[in-house]
Design an enzyme around this catalytic site. Structure first.
Site, PDB file in Angstrom:
ATOM      1  N   ARG B 121      -7.357  -5.454  29.610  1.00  0.00           N
ATOM      2  CA  ARG B 121      -8.307  -4.767  28.718  1.00  0.00           C
ATOM      3  C   ARG B 121      -7.826  -3.369  28.320  1.00  0.00           C
ATOM      4  O   ARG B 121      -8.630  -2.453  28.128  1.00  0.00           O
ATOM      5  CB  ARG B 121      -9.689  -4.674  29.360  1.00  0.00           C
ATOM      6  CG  ARG B 121     -10.335  -6.016  29.600  1.00  0.00           C
ATOM      7  CD  ARG B 121     -11.841  -5.922  29.767  1.00  0.00           C
ATOM      8  NE  ARG B 121     -12.381  -7.234  30.089  1.00  0.00           N
ATOM      9  CZ  ARG B 121     -12.662  -7.648  31.316  1.00  0.00           C
ATOM     10  NH1 ARG B 121     -12.481  -6.844  32.334  1.00  0.00           N
ATOM     11  NH2 ARG B 121     -13.136  -8.851  31.517  1.00  0.00           N
ATOM     12  N   LYS B 143      -3.061   0.665  14.192  1.00  0.00           N
ATOM     13  CA  LYS B 143      -3.196  -0.731  13.753  1.00  0.00           C
ATOM     14  C   LYS B 143      -2.137  -1.557  14.456  1.00  0.00           C
ATOM     15  O   LYS B 143      -0.948  -1.433  14.177  1.00  0.00           O
ATOM     16  CB  LYS B 143      -2.989  -0.848  12.243  1.00  0.00           C
ATOM     17  CG  LYS B 143      -4.214  -0.525  11.419  1.00  0.00           C
ATOM     18  CD  LYS B 143      -3.999  -0.999   9.987  1.00  0.00           C
ATOM     19  CE  LYS B 143      -5.194  -0.678   9.125  1.00  0.00           C
ATOM     20  NZ  LYS B 143      -4.953  -1.058   7.713  1.00  0.00           N
ATOM     21  N   GLU B 185       7.804   4.112   1.474  1.00  0.00           N
ATOM     22  CA  GLU B 185       6.521   4.601   2.012  1.00  0.00           C
ATOM     23  C   GLU B 185       6.419   6.125   1.879  1.00  0.00           C
ATOM     24  O   GLU B 185       5.338   6.661   1.665  1.00  0.00           O
ATOM     25  CB  GLU B 185       6.345   4.196   3.485  1.00  0.00           C
ATOM     26  CG  GLU B 185       6.144   2.702   3.731  1.00  0.00           C
ATOM     27  CD  GLU B 185       4.746   2.172   3.357  1.00  0.00           C
ATOM     28  OE1 GLU B 185       3.868   2.968   2.966  1.00  0.00           O
ATOM     29  OE2 GLU B 185       4.555   0.945   3.448  1.00  0.00           O
ATOM     30  N   LYS B 227      -0.438  10.886   7.029  1.00  0.00           N
ATOM     31  CA  LYS B 227      -1.055   9.715   7.663  1.00  0.00           C
ATOM     32  C   LYS B 227      -1.992  10.143   8.793  1.00  0.00           C
ATOM     33  O   LYS B 227      -3.091   9.596   8.940  1.00  0.00           O
ATOM     34  CB  LYS B 227       0.003   8.736   8.173  1.00  0.00           C
ATOM     35  CG  LYS B 227      -0.641   7.511   8.815  1.00  0.00           C
ATOM     36  CD  LYS B 227       0.025   6.208   8.536  1.00  0.00           C
ATOM     37  CE  LYS B 227      -0.799   5.047   9.089  1.00  0.00           C
ATOM     38  NZ  LYS B 227      -0.070   3.778   9.068  1.00  0.00           N
ATOM     39  N   GLU B 237     -10.772   2.442   8.935  1.00  0.00           N
ATOM     40  CA  GLU B 237     -10.801   1.993   7.541  1.00  0.00           C
ATOM     41  C   GLU B 237     -12.199   1.567   7.136  1.00  0.00           C
ATOM     42  O   GLU B 237     -12.408   0.497   6.562  1.00  0.00           O
ATOM     43  CB  GLU B 237      -9.797   0.831   7.359  1.00  0.00           C
ATOM     44  CG  GLU B 237      -9.325   0.688   5.934  1.00  0.00           C
ATOM     45  CD  GLU B 237      -8.036  -0.120   5.829  1.00  0.00           C
ATOM     46  OE1 GLU B 237      -7.441  -0.476   6.857  1.00  0.00           O
ATOM     47  OE2 GLU B 237      -7.630  -0.377   4.701  1.00  0.00           O
ATOM     48  N   ARG B 242      -8.955   5.706   4.301  1.00  0.00           N
ATOM     49  CA  ARG B 242      -7.720   5.077   4.750  1.00  0.00           C
ATOM     50  C   ARG B 242      -7.182   4.105   3.691  1.00  0.00           C
ATOM     51  O   ARG B 242      -5.985   3.826   3.634  1.00  0.00           O
ATOM     52  CB  ARG B 242      -7.978   4.354   6.085  1.00  0.00           C
ATOM     53  CG  ARG B 242      -6.725   4.084   6.856  1.00  0.00           C
ATOM     54  CD  ARG B 242      -6.970   3.756   8.321  1.00  0.00           C
ATOM     55  NE  ARG B 242      -5.711   3.281   8.870  1.00  0.00           N
ATOM     56  CZ  ARG B 242      -5.406   3.231  10.159  1.00  0.00           C
ATOM     57  NH1 ARG B 242      -6.269   3.633  11.052  1.00  0.00           N
ATOM     58  NH2 ARG B 242      -4.238   2.789  10.563  1.00  0.00           N
ATOM     59  N   ASN B 246      -3.116   2.229   0.948  1.00  0.00           N
ATOM     60  CA  ASN B 246      -2.709   0.937   0.380  1.00  0.00           C
ATOM     61  C   ASN B 246      -2.121   1.061  -1.015  1.00  0.00           C
ATOM     62  O   ASN B 246      -1.852   0.048  -1.657  1.00  0.00           O
ATOM     63  CB  ASN B 246      -3.904  -0.020   0.345  1.00  0.00           C
ATOM     64  CG  ASN B 246      -4.192  -0.582   1.718  1.00  0.00           C
ATOM     65  OD1 ASN B 246      -3.272  -0.883   2.464  1.00  0.00           O
ATOM     66  ND2 ASN B 246      -5.456  -0.685   2.064  1.00  0.00           N
ATOM     67  N   HIS B 249       0.381  -1.353  -2.191  1.00  0.00           N
ATOM     68  CA  HIS B 249       0.444  -2.429  -1.199  1.00  0.00           C
ATOM     69  C   HIS B 249      -0.272  -3.699  -1.639  1.00  0.00           C
ATOM     70  O   HIS B 249       0.073  -4.784  -1.189  1.00  0.00           O
ATOM     71  CB  HIS B 249      -0.139  -1.957   0.142  1.00  0.00           C
ATOM     72  CG  HIS B 249       0.820  -1.094   0.911  1.00  0.00           C
ATOM     73  ND1 HIS B 249       1.331   0.077   0.409  1.00  0.00           N
ATOM     74  CD2 HIS B 249       1.398  -1.261   2.138  1.00  0.00           C
ATOM     75  CE1 HIS B 249       2.152   0.612   1.305  1.00  0.00           C
ATOM     76  NE2 HIS B 249       2.209  -0.177   2.356  1.00  0.00           N
ATOM     77  N   HIS B 253       2.144  -6.532  -1.142  1.00  0.00           N
ATOM     78  CA  HIS B 253       1.956  -7.625  -0.175  1.00  0.00           C
ATOM     79  C   HIS B 253       2.018  -8.980  -0.866  1.00  0.00           C
ATOM     80  O   HIS B 253       2.592  -9.934  -0.345  1.00  0.00           O
ATOM     81  CB  HIS B 253       0.599  -7.492   0.531  1.00  0.00           C
ATOM     82  CG  HIS B 253       0.592  -6.435   1.589  1.00  0.00           C
ATOM     83  ND1 HIS B 253      -0.552  -5.768   1.968  1.00  0.00           N
ATOM     84  CD2 HIS B 253       1.586  -5.930   2.355  1.00  0.00           C
ATOM     85  CE1 HIS B 253      -0.258  -4.898   2.911  1.00  0.00           C
ATOM     86  NE2 HIS B 253       1.032  -4.976   3.176  1.00  0.00           N
ATOM     87  N   HIS B 266       9.724  -5.024   3.132  1.00  0.00           N
ATOM     88  CA  HIS B 266       8.442  -4.372   2.885  1.00  0.00           C
ATOM     89  C   HIS B 266       8.570  -3.228   1.869  1.00  0.00           C
ATOM     90  O   HIS B 266       7.836  -3.162   0.885  1.00  0.00           O
ATOM     91  CB  HIS B 266       7.872  -3.850   4.202  1.00  0.00           C
ATOM     92  CG  HIS B 266       6.508  -3.239   4.049  1.00  0.00           C
ATOM     93  ND1 HIS B 266       5.389  -3.973   3.724  1.00  0.00           N
ATOM     94  CD2 HIS B 266       6.087  -1.949   4.143  1.00  0.00           C
ATOM     95  CE1 HIS B 266       4.341  -3.160   3.641  1.00  0.00           C
ATOM     96  NE2 HIS B 266       4.741  -1.934   3.895  1.00  0.00           N
TER      97      HIS B 266
END
Lengths: 367, 367
Positions: B121, B143, B185, B227, B237, B242, B246, B249, B253, B266
């Site tokens: 946990r 993330k 990025e 960031k 988010e 946030r 994107n 993106h 993506h 990427h």
């Protein structure tokens, strides 16, 4: 009907307890704005018994429903099973607003909570516990987990449900051994925090064991209130408050492990662990003899074991040393000063621990 | 050396950036009281290059170290791999105070973070990113994720590292294609929040591409600061802040997915997505033509693609519609008003989206 609030800063939630509370499910879900598409994780027996009525309730209120069924077995609490369910979810979840309903006992609850915690970095879930053990303990507090072969609950997260909906009517069809198992945890709450609850069980254990719903409602609500309060004060078990819930569990877990999780179910092992802890409390002159006798008596009356045979003391000690809660070299036990008053003690001499273990682990020839 | 604080309420942490910052690892770990036994998750190439020096640093300071090696492949970012690593961890973790060190790029970081979030946990972990992309983006923000066949990042959690230690010296040996990918990025940060950073890259792209450590330190620190600030304001988010990250993106993506994650890495896909988003911004009269030209020019100068051939527009649109961030029926894009100024726009006419897609997706005969 009782409404208990789990007072967490970020995501407070309610526990609703009563008879036929399931009928409030759609209204409660709407209030939560949790989503439109219910993914109900359950097992075949529960689906057969309650599936169509839960489905009807949800659909009448405009929710969609999808049942994902896992085997009725401890083995369902595994990463392999979680993986399978997640792939099912992912295949189903196209342009939907899904949420998860854990409809079942502790295995279903722990598995579903774990899945909810990791699927898409967290989706909303609710607990609808159908066993006494799940209603009084595992559905509350956000401890989710699956087992690895190496150890139980090795993989998991703290991830709270948005709602716990306990309908004690579910308990009417529960096998008696499962009622007893849940009752062990209820006795624990009485011992650590609530002497009135303890007395209630002393007076009403026959009603409880025959699944009288009024008695069940009382003990579920009293237990849930204690757990909710403790979890609110120490969400992630960082302050030593939540530790009190481990009364009887340190040795209880070791007994379960030493028996290969076959001999004793959770409640039975916890019952033995509580006798051990009460005996140790007495040896350390914390607890008087009269209280100790009442405890042993109540555990017996509840149809739970107070001693075990053919379990090796050394095996239990070894399992105990492997416990993930065992901190470094100093041992640590939750003990009681009196019925309703728990305290944590560290560094107890091994000799005393062994003596209290001998009290519950009898050699075969004595029986 | 730069020290940037990620200002989270519950678990704030620092990002340390500079040249040869790895030497501070033991001192920083001690300050965190994160544990004694380092479990370093990495890949064979990184272990070969840096393993012994990291090991030496840790041992000299009294830490133990255990390397767990996964294949240098996107496939390592899978539940199957996570499971294998966890079983390794569990076998090793007897009477230890372990913590996890993610030593590698984005795959290692996402995988390690996920493992740290679910093992017992949650155990403490730190990020030691070794690629530009990981230093400016994936190591920051909590993330964590692994992929399922059904979709990327489908399983994960928000779980923050206790420290991000970025040593730009690691980047000196990085293949140029990976520098370019990370640079995409960095350009994104310039476009959404920092026109000075954008100008810096315009002036110094040659230095950056040849891995000049002073230039790298500047862009890593500037990117990490943006960031960190955005994540501090909108950890999970939930507030639309946030979302700005994107930029480029949404379509990026979709291009990655449409190309089966083979054609473009990427950063390259994000470069295409940024040209798309800048073009769309221009069509909507948010961005002027001169700024648009500067953007296309800089992406070209950085060795990144501004158009692609043989990728079907319909495939990209379909992949886009499957995007988990796509909310219901209204589409939603991050666009820019000017270099350094982002905004979110919803419900953009499909006709315009297609026109901007045509700008980046050329039919084969045009090339």
């Amino acid at each position: 009907m009782k409404d208990i609030r789990v007072n967490l800063k970020k995501y407070p939630y309610h526990i609703i307890i009563g008879r036929n509370t399931i009928k409030f499910l759609p209204a409660l879900l709407k209030k939560l704005s949790i989503g439109k598409d219910a993914c109900i994780i359950t097992n075949p027996a529960i689906k057969k018994r309650y599936g169509s009525s839960v489905s009807r309730l949800l659909r009448a209120a405009g929710f969609s429903d999808k049942f994902i069924v896992v085997a009725d077995s401890e083995k369902s609490k595994s990463l392999a099973c979680a993986w399978r369910v997640i792939r099912n979810l992912a295949a189903y979840d196209k342009n939907k607003r899904i949420f998860i309903v854990a409809l079942g006992g502790g295995v279903i609850g722990d598995l579903s909570g774990f899945i909810a915690s990791v699927y898409k970095r967290g989706v909303g879930y609710i607990q609808v516990p159908t066993t006494l053990l799940a209603q009084v303990d595992s559905s509350i507090g956000g401890k989710t987990a699956v087992d690895l072969k190496e150890a139980k609950n090795l993989i998991g997260a703290f991830y709270h449900p948005r709602l716990v909906l306990s309908d004690v009517n579910f308990l009417k069809t529960l096998p008696k051994r499962q009622i007893k198992s849940g009752l062990a945890e209820v006795i624990k709450y009485g011992l650590i925090k609530d002497k009135r609850l303890f007395s209630f069980i002393e007076n009403r254990y026959r009603d409880i064991l025959s699944a009288d719903t009024a008695s069940l409602e009382y003990i579920v609500a009293a237990s849930a209130a204690i757990k909710a309060k403790i979890v609110s004060l120490d969400e992630k078990e960082e302050k030593g408050i939540r530790t009190l819930l481990n009364f009887g569990h340190t040795i209880g877990h070791a007994i379960e492990a030493a028996g290969g999780y076959l001999r004793y179910n959770h409640g039975e092992a916890i019952a033995l662990g509580m006798v051990f802890a009460a005996d140790l409390s007495q040896r350390l002159r914390l607890l008087n003899q009269q209280a100790f006798k009442r405890i042993v008596e109540l555990i017996k009356d509840s149809g739970l074991p107070v001693s075990a045979r053919n379990i090796s003391l050394q095996k239990v000690l070894n399992a105990h040393y492997r416990d993930k809660k065992f901190r470094g070299k100093r041992n640590r036990f939750v003990l009681i000063n009196a019925i309703g008053e728990a305290k944590i003690k560290e560094g107890i001499p091994l000799k005393l621990i062994k003596k209290s273990l001998q009290k519950i682990l009898l050699p075969a020839y004595l029986l």
